[in-house]
Design a protein around this motif. Structure first.
Motif, PDB file in Angstrom:
ATOM      1  N   ARG A 100      16.640  -9.798  -9.975  1.00  0.00           N
ATOM      2  CA  ARG A 100      15.552  -8.867  -9.563  1.00  0.00           C
ATOM      3  C   ARG A 100      16.199  -7.477  -8.913  1.00  0.00           C
ATOM      4  NH1 ARG A 100      12.524 -10.893  -4.843  1.00  0.00           N
ATOM      5  NH2 ARG A 100      14.464 -11.296  -4.136  1.00  0.00           N
ATOM      6  N   LYS A 147       4.019  -4.212  -2.962  1.00  0.00           N
ATOM      7  CA  LYS A 147       3.550  -5.068  -2.326  1.00  0.00           C
ATOM      8  C   LYS A 147       2.347  -4.547  -1.463  1.00  0.00           C
ATOM      9  CE  LYS A 147       5.578  -8.977  -2.848  1.00  0.00           C
ATOM     10  NZ  LYS A 147       6.143 -10.051  -2.453  1.00  0.00           N
ATOM     11  N   HIS A 148       1.592  -5.347  -0.649  1.00  0.00           N
ATOM     12  CA  HIS A 148       0.234  -4.925  -0.462  1.00  0.00           C
ATOM     13  C   HIS A 148      -0.231  -3.824   0.044  1.00  0.00           C
ATOM     14  CE1 HIS A 148      -0.685  -9.382  -1.392  1.00  0.00           C
ATOM     15  NE2 HIS A 148      -0.647  -8.676  -2.344  1.00  0.00           N
ATOM     16  N   ASP A 149       0.795  -3.339   0.992  1.00  0.00           N
ATOM     17  CA  ASP A 149      -0.013  -2.426   2.084  1.00  0.00           C
ATOM     18  C   ASP A 149       0.640  -1.070   1.660  1.00  0.00           C
ATOM     19  OD1 ASP A 149       0.390  -1.020   4.325  1.00  0.00           O
ATOM     20  OD2 ASP A 149       0.144  -2.752   5.566  1.00  0.00           O
ATOM     21  N   GLU A 150       0.214   0.001   1.934  1.00  0.00           N
ATOM     22  CA  GLU A 150       0.889   1.240   1.705  1.00  0.00           C
ATOM     23  C   GLU A 150       2.137   1.582   2.235  1.00  0.00           C
ATOM     24  OE1 GLU A 150      -2.128   4.496   2.875  1.00  0.00           O
ATOM     25  OE2 GLU A 150      -2.478   2.317   3.633  1.00  0.00           O
ATOM     26  N   LEU A 166       6.522  -5.997  -9.111  1.00  0.00           N
ATOM     27  CA  LEU A 166       5.454  -6.178  -7.821  1.00  0.00           C
ATOM     28  C   LEU A 166       5.644  -5.001  -7.183  1.00  0.00           C
ATOM     29  CD1 LEU A 166       7.100  -9.885  -7.103  1.00  0.00           C
ATOM     30  CD2 LEU A 166       5.118  -9.303  -7.904  1.00  0.00           C
ATOM     31  N   PRO A 194       9.028  -3.937   0.352  1.00  0.00           N
ATOM     32  CA  PRO A 194       9.654  -5.179   0.499  1.00  0.00           C
ATOM     33  C   PRO A 194      10.863  -5.098   1.016  1.00  0.00           C
ATOM     34  CG  PRO A 194       9.098  -4.407  -1.605  1.00  0.00           C
ATOM     35  CD  PRO A 194       8.659  -3.320  -0.838  1.00  0.00           C
ATOM     36  N   PRO A 195      11.027  -6.341   1.968  1.00  0.00           N
ATOM     37  CA  PRO A 195      12.442  -6.188   2.942  1.00  0.00           C
ATOM     38  C   PRO A 195      13.660  -6.112   2.273  1.00  0.00           C
ATOM     39  CG  PRO A 195      10.854  -8.194   3.432  1.00  0.00           C
ATOM     40  CD  PRO A 195      10.377  -7.571   2.255  1.00  0.00           C
ATOM     41  N   GLU A 196      13.906  -6.537   0.785  1.00  0.00           N
ATOM     42  CA  GLU A 196      15.224  -6.022   0.173  1.00  0.00           C
ATOM     43  C   GLU A 196      15.060  -4.872  -0.091  1.00  0.00           C
ATOM     44  OE1 GLU A 196      12.666  -8.311  -1.197  1.00  0.00           O
ATOM     45  OE2 GLU A 196      13.621 -10.188  -1.770  1.00  0.00           O
ATOM     46  N   ASN A 221      17.296 -16.197  -8.422  1.00  0.00           N
ATOM     47  CA  ASN A 221      17.400 -14.875  -9.030  1.00  0.00           C
ATOM     48  C   ASN A 221      18.080 -13.962  -7.767  1.00  0.00           C
ATOM     49  OD1 ASN A 221      15.647 -15.826 -11.047  1.00  0.00           O
ATOM     50  ND2 ASN A 221      13.965 -15.475 -10.038  1.00  0.00           N
ATOM     51  N   LEU A 222      19.265 -13.373  -8.386  1.00  0.00           N
ATOM     52  CA  LEU A 222      19.763 -12.473  -7.351  1.00  0.00           C
ATOM     53  C   LEU A 222      19.167 -11.015  -7.245  1.00  0.00           C
ATOM     54  CD1 LEU A 222      23.468 -13.619  -8.678  1.00  0.00           C
ATOM     55  CD2 LEU A 222      22.805 -13.565  -6.274  1.00  0.00           C
ATOM     56  N   PHE A 223      19.453 -10.561  -6.187  1.00  0.00           N
ATOM     57  CA  PHE A 223      18.637  -9.467  -6.137  1.00  0.00           C
ATOM     58  C   PHE A 223      19.705  -8.259  -6.218  1.00  0.00           C
ATOM     59  CE2 PHE A 223      17.297  -5.666  -3.442  1.00  0.00           C
ATOM     60  CZ  PHE A 223      16.074  -5.487  -3.929  1.00  0.00           C
ATOM     61  N   TYR A 244       3.827  -0.988   3.466  1.00  0.00           N
ATOM     62  CA  TYR A 244       4.873  -1.852   3.171  1.00  0.00           C
ATOM     63  C   TYR A 244       5.922  -1.775   2.460  1.00  0.00           C
ATOM     64  CZ  TYR A 244       6.343  -6.646   2.668  1.00  0.00           C
ATOM     65  OH  TYR A 244       7.109  -7.882   2.529  1.00  0.00           O
ATOM     66  N   LYS A 303      16.025  -3.053   2.883  1.00  0.00           N
ATOM     67  CA  LYS A 303      17.400  -2.925   3.424  1.00  0.00           C
ATOM     68  C   LYS A 303      18.217  -2.277   2.562  1.00  0.00           C
ATOM     69  CE  LYS A 303      20.572  -6.804   4.622  1.00  0.00           C
ATOM     70  NZ  LYS A 303      21.477  -6.651   3.434  1.00  0.00           N
TER      71      LYS A 303
END
Lengths: 638, 139
Positions: free
Chosen positions: B53, B121-124, B119, B128-130, B35-37, B126, B133
């Motif tokens: 994505r 992610k878990h932490d306020e 999605l 997602p790396p993508e 799946n390309l982002f 946090y 970036k």
């Protein structure tokens, strides 16, 4: 003050582990055996220092010392005492310290089990272990020190432990997993010292097998617990997500399983010595790589904490030193290993070989999929991709079928060649009758069957008859049967565990039901033959959170139970957490997640029915028990 | 043939066979399940009706819910371009305005992203790396 003591103890252990790790060099230069004898006391001292350092971190958590940055970030005065304890390993810094503690525990256990053995061999093994311990202590101190202070102004209140981690399973999941990960360092160290001292015999194989069995058992428990936790805590009702971090634990598990099987051949027949040593290096490599994937944050994952290239580079350096170093060393030394004998193609030796080929290729392919996004990004100039779960599902199925085929016939094979092999009478009739019975049972329970279920039942029956029913069938007396079962207890337990796990996976994948619905107070929804009735919404309070819960009645014929699906608001972090309502039964779980309010008195829900899901973890527990029984046997034979 | 030779031949053959099968599976699996982002501003490169994505920050005041159903629509942004996302389902706990999210789904003919999975992610803290970036590249 206590935190400073902990910090100093950690620095002390860095120095001592360095001395223990590089003492053999002094022995080499001076030829003085003192430098061998000194290693084991130094090793035990490292364990003591790390243990005390860990205790001082726990103590600082218990007294809410928020001047320590790590504690300020991961604890809170409202946090129940039990979770303050567990918060010690709730994030990166503390969990590293736990990793080191586990490794020291293993190195010291190794010493106590082998203290009457060849001094040189034990000293070499311990020195390799201490080099690893040294590297990880250095990593902790220089990139992720848990004792770092927030001075001059310390906060009055901590930021709280991530609510998802305030949970029983989480508190024991990391210790178990780390015992497994770090345990793989012992066979690695044993292999290196065997290569150095050129003593690769059946005693070495027994020793290495004990440690790979133990690691494997703890990895099994750790992974199963993580899966169970994700199932009930994340609220999606899934039990395995092919998340990079799950793969990072699954790959070392696969290799450790391959290793203790290969070591059986090395122990009994003196074969596959090179291969066993290579596996021990691979297993440890997978263990460090797993740590790297989890800790560097280079992959998208629920476990990735923060992007920190410095840490990544440090772990890569550790990886390069130990793994490249040992591989080079291995390639220089391995040609000198004696031991070749022939075997027939239908023999235990060849069976174990196939088992190993399958497990290792599977491990490599999973690792490839996990790392592929990084490779892709490097080739296509920053284009980002993810590899979906179907990749792994496509991949694992043929391997699972082949491995269960081997598991079912393995016991009929003899060493070196197989004399009688009445295939039709024994395996086929026994497993086929079990297959018919199981299919009927499943049909009676669910009223339907499909290819996926047939496949899972076939694999289950095949393994079950090859590892249990055949023994019952073949023994003429109860006494004889008892002896056979007892002698093979560990193996039987582990193999039957796999059978139950496969059955659970097969049925939960094919027969799960799920639906997202909007319900009004008093309204009900029918999923399969089960009725979910939404009774009411209640408000209440927990120790450090407030709760809004929906009471749900499960009706199937009569009333099964009333359960409550919650949404918690953690006060310290103001974080919302969904707590799924689960009613477990032997044959299926009822699983309800509360969504948002979508209108006046109307709420959204996710309703699920998960048949046989408990059997997956039950299977995993049997596997772990099996490895522990076998490793206990192994210690007696040392 | 010498028995040891024969034995080695079998060993090598089975390793080869295993590797070839695995390579085929890996190839098949990867060609179908990548799946390309994309971030909203490089979305014009994406093919329509293909599983991709997307990721970005949920724009303030952009969340619209359809009364009495699970349907929801919101806008994600990388501070350069916006993208409308439609979703029919329960949103994760950490989904909120100005949170970084990743959605999996397809872009339709009208340029609206139809998500089948969201999605957060878990932490306020946090991101997602993508998403981190993508946001960093645009600033």
């Amino acid at each position: 003050m206590i935190a400073e003591i902990g910090h100093l103890l950690l620095i002390g252990s860095l120095v001592v582990s360095f001395l223990a790790g590089f003492s053999p060099l002094l022995r080499f230069l001076t030829k003085d055996d003192f430098f061998y004898e000194v290693i084991s006391p130094l090793n035990n001292l490292v364990f003591l220092l790390i243990f005390l350092s860990f205790v001082s971190l726990i103590y600082s958590f218990l007294i809410d010392d928020f001047s320590v940055a790590y504690i300020a970030n991961n604890s809170n005065t409202l946090l129940p005492v039990y979770y303050k304890l567990a918060a010690t390993w709730g994030a990166h810094e503390g969990s590293l310290l736990l990793w080191i503690l586990c490794l020291c525990f293993w190195s010291t256990s190794y010493f106590f089990l082998n203290r009457k053995k060849d001094v040189e061999f034990v000293a070499l093994t311990l020195s390799v272990l201490n080099q690893i311990i040294f590297a990880f202590i250095a990593f902790t101190l220089f990139t992720s020190n848990p004792f770092e202070r927030l001075l001059p102004i310390a906060p009055f209140e901590g930021a709280d432990l991530n609510p998802l981690l305030q949970d029983f399973a989480f508190t024991i999941h990391p210790p178990l997993l780390y015992l497994g990960y770090s345990g793989l360092a012992v066979p690695f160290a044993l292999s290196l010292s065997a290569l150095i001292s050129k003593k690769i015999d059946s005693i070495w194989a027994r020793d290495a097998r004990l440690w790979s069995l133990l690691s494997s058992g703890f990895l099994t428990l750790g992974i199963a617990l993580g899966s169970w936790w994700a199932y009930y805590e994340l609220g999606w009702g899934g039990w395995w997500f092919w998340d990079p971090v799950e793969n990072a634990a699954f790959v070392p598990w696969l290799i450790s399983v391959a290793m203790f099987h290969s070591l059986i051949v090395t122990e009994r027949r003196g074969l596959y010595k090179n291969w066993s040593i290579l596996l021990s290096i691979l297993a440890f490599a997978a263990s460090i790589l797993g740590t790297f994937l989890v800790r560097s944050g280079i992959l998208t994952s629920v476990h990735a904490f923060a992007l920190d290239p410095e840490r990544g580079v440090f772990i890569l350096a550790i990886f390069a030193y130990f793994i490249l170093g040992s591989l080079i060393f291995y390639s220089i030394m391995n040609n000198k290993l004696p031991g070749r004998s022939t075997y027939n193609m239908i023999s235990k030796e060849f069976g174990f070989l196939l088992n190993n080929i399958l497990l290792v290729i599977l491990a490599i392919s999973i690792m490839f999929g996990t790392l592929f996004p990084l490779i892709y990004e490097a080739i296509y100039d920053g284009e980002q991709i993810s590899v979906g779960a179907p990749y792994y599902e496509v991949l694992i199925l043929p391997f699972a079928i082949a491995l269960s085929f081997l598991q079912g016939v393995g016991l009929y094979l003899g060493w070196s060649s197989t004399r009688e092999f009445n295939f039709l009478n024994r395996v086929l009739i026994e497993s086929f009758s079990l297959f018919i019975v199981m299919s009927l049972l499943v049909f009676l329970i669910f009223g339907t069957l499909n290819w996926g279920t047939f496949l899972a039942i076939a694999m289950f029956s095949w393994i079950f008859s090859g590892n249990f029913i055949d023994m019952v069938y073949q023994s003429s007396q109860v006494k004889e049967l008892k002896l056979v079962l007892l002698r093979r207890l560990g193996m039987i337990s582990a193999h039957l565990g796999t059978a139950f796990l496969i059955l659970g996976v097969g049925i939960v994948t094919t027969f799960s039901l799920e639906r997202e619905v909007v319900l009004q107070k008093g309204e009900s929804y029918q999923l399969g033959s089960t009725n979910f009735v939404f009774k009411e919404i209640r408000e209440s309070k927990g120790p450090n959170y407030s709760v809004r819960s929906a009471a749900i009645e499960i009706r199937k014929g009569g009333l099964v139970d009333e359960i409550s699906a919650e949404k918690r608001n953690y006060l310290a972090s103001n974080q919302i957490l969904t707590e799924a309502a689960i009613k477990p039964t032997l044959l299926q779980d009822y699983y309800v997640t509360l969504g948002d309010q979508v209108g006046d008195g109307k709420w959204s829900f996710k309703l699920q029915i998960k048949p046989f899901i408990r059997w997956i973890w039950f299977g995993a527990i049997l596997i772990a028990l099996g490895t522990f029984v076998s490793s206990f046997r192994q210690t007696k034979r040392l | 043939m010498h028995p040891l030779r024969k034995q080695r031949l079998y060993v090598v053959l089975s390793i080869l066979l295993g590797t070839v099968i695995a390579a085929l599976l890996v190839f098949k699996g990867l060609s179908e399940n990548i799946n390309l982002f994309y971030s909203p501003s490089d979305l014009q490169k994406a093919q329509i009706n293909t599983q991709i994505r997307v990721g970005g920050m949920v724009r303030k005041d952009s969340i619209i819910r359809v009364e009495n159903s699970l349907r929801v629509s919101f806008v994600i942004t990388d501070f350069e371009e916006d993208l409308v996302v439609n979703y029919d389902g329960i949103l994760p706990d950490l989904f909120s305005e100005e949170a970084g999210i990743v959605a999996k789904g397809k872009i339709n003919e009208e340029g609206i992203f139809v998500a089948n999975e969201v999605l957060a992610k878990h932490d306020e803290n946090y991101m997602p790396p993508e998403v981190a970036k993508a946001l960093k590249d645009k600033k």
